[in-house]
Design a protein around this motif. Structure first.
Motif, short mmCIF file in Angstrom:
data_model
loop_
_atom_site.label_atom_id
_atom_site.label_comp_id
_atom_site.label_asym_id
_atom_site.label_seq_id
_atom_site.Cartn_x
_atom_site.Cartn_y
_atom_site.Cartn_z
N MET A 133 36.45 46.91 39.64
CA MET A 133 35.72 46.13 38.68
C MET A 133 36.69 45.27 37.87
SD MET A 133 32.43 46.81 37.11
CE MET A 133 31.59 45.54 36.30
N MET A 134 36.30 44.04 37.66
CA MET A 134 37.14 43.11 36.89
C MET A 134 36.93 43.32 35.39
SD MET A 134 36.69 39.56 39.01
CE MET A 134 37.85 38.63 38.04
N THR A 135 38.02 43.22 34.65
CA THR A 135 37.90 43.28 33.21
C THR A 135 37.40 41.93 32.69
OG1 THR A 135 40.14 42.52 32.80
CG2 THR A 135 39.83 44.91 33.08
N GLN A 136 36.99 41.90 31.42
CA GLN A 136 36.50 40.65 30.83
C GLN A 136 37.60 39.60 30.80
OE1 GLN A 136 33.35 39.91 30.06
NE2 GLN A 136 34.03 37.84 29.60
N LYS A 137 38.82 40.02 30.55
CA LYS A 137 39.95 39.08 30.51
C LYS A 137 40.19 38.47 31.89
CE LYS A 137 44.71 38.59 29.07
NZ LYS A 137 45.88 39.22 28.47
N GLN A 138 40.09 39.26 32.95
CA GLN A 138 40.25 38.75 34.31
C GLN A 138 39.13 37.79 34.67
OE1 GLN A 138 40.37 42.56 36.27
NE2 GLN A 138 42.59 42.41 36.61
N LYS A 139 37.91 38.10 34.26
CA LYS A 139 36.78 37.21 34.53
C LYS A 139 36.96 35.87 33.83
CE LYS A 139 33.27 40.81 35.05
NZ LYS A 139 32.07 41.42 34.47
N THR A 140 37.38 35.92 32.56
CA THR A 140 37.60 34.70 31.80
C THR A 140 38.72 33.87 32.41
OG1 THR A 140 36.85 35.80 29.79
CG2 THR A 140 38.13 33.80 29.50
N THR A 141 39.79 34.53 32.81
CA THR A 141 40.90 33.82 33.47
C THR A 141 40.43 33.13 34.73
OG1 THR A 141 42.48 35.40 32.56
CG2 THR A 141 43.21 34.07 34.44
N PHE A 142 39.64 33.82 35.54
CA PHE A 142 39.13 33.24 36.78
C PHE A 142 38.20 32.06 36.50
CE2 PHE A 142 35.86 32.93 40.07
CZ PHE A 142 36.67 32.63 41.17
N ILE A 143 37.33 32.22 35.51
CA ILE A 143 36.36 31.16 35.19
C ILE A 143 37.08 29.88 34.78
CG2 ILE A 143 34.62 30.47 33.48
CD1 ILE A 143 33.54 33.35 33.63
N TYR A 144 38.17 29.99 34.03
CA TYR A 144 38.87 28.78 33.58
C TYR A 144 39.95 28.32 34.56
CZ TYR A 144 36.38 29.09 29.21
OH TYR A 144 35.38 29.12 28.28
N ALA A 145 40.39 29.18 35.46
CA ALA A 145 41.37 28.78 36.46
C ALA A 145 40.71 27.99 37.60
CB ALA A 145 42.09 30.00 37.04
N ALA A 146 39.47 28.28 37.90
CA ALA A 146 38.78 27.59 39.00
C ALA A 146 38.70 26.07 38.78
CB ALA A 146 37.39 28.19 39.19
N PRO A 147 38.33 25.57 37.59
CA PRO A 147 38.33 24.11 37.39
C PRO A 147 39.73 23.51 37.50
CG PRO A 147 37.08 25.17 35.65
CD PRO A 147 37.72 26.25 36.43
N ALA A 148 40.73 24.23 37.02
CA ALA A 148 42.10 23.72 37.11
C ALA A 148 42.52 23.56 38.57
CB ALA A 148 43.05 24.64 36.36
N VAL A 149 42.18 24.55 39.39
CA VAL A 149 42.51 24.48 40.82
C VAL A 149 41.72 23.34 41.48
CG1 VAL A 149 42.31 25.73 43.01
CG2 VAL A 149 43.17 26.90 40.98
N LEU A 150 40.45 23.20 41.12
CA LEU A 150 39.65 22.12 41.70
C LEU A 150 40.19 20.74 41.32
CD1 LEU A 150 36.02 23.46 41.27
CD2 LEU A 150 37.26 23.13 43.40
#
Length: 96
Positions: free
Chosen positions: A1-18
């Protein structure tokens, strides 16, 4: 299970990668021609969407509602992007 911090990091890293995809395209290809304003608009759309999805993930407790609202936000992003790119609906903001 992902922690809230990991989820937030993923959510904001995806636009940067795109956003790195068109940046690399601008560097290696002459056919790919994005201006600074194109990158700015894309960043506002992508990070705005990420912010809204993050907000929904934190506020809404029901998993089904989280998925449905997030999907609606992503659909709105796609429709806005398509309108800006090719003018699907013929608004004054329509692209080429």
């Amino acid at each position: 299970m992902m922690t809230q911090k990991q989820k937030t990091t993923f959510i904001y890293a995806a636009p940067a990668v795109l956003l790195c995809i068109p940046l690399i395209g601008n560097v290696v290809s002459k056919e790919f021609d994005w201006s600074a304003s194109d990158f700015g608009i894309a960043a506002v759309l992508l990070f705005g969407t990420a912010f809204l999805i993050d907000l929904i993930q934190r506020i809404v407790k029901n998993k089904t509602y989280k998925i449905l609202i997030s999907a609606a936000i992503v659909l709105l992003l796609i429709l806005t992007w398509v309108e800006l790119a090719v003018g699907l609906f013929g608004t004054p903001f329509a692209g080429n």
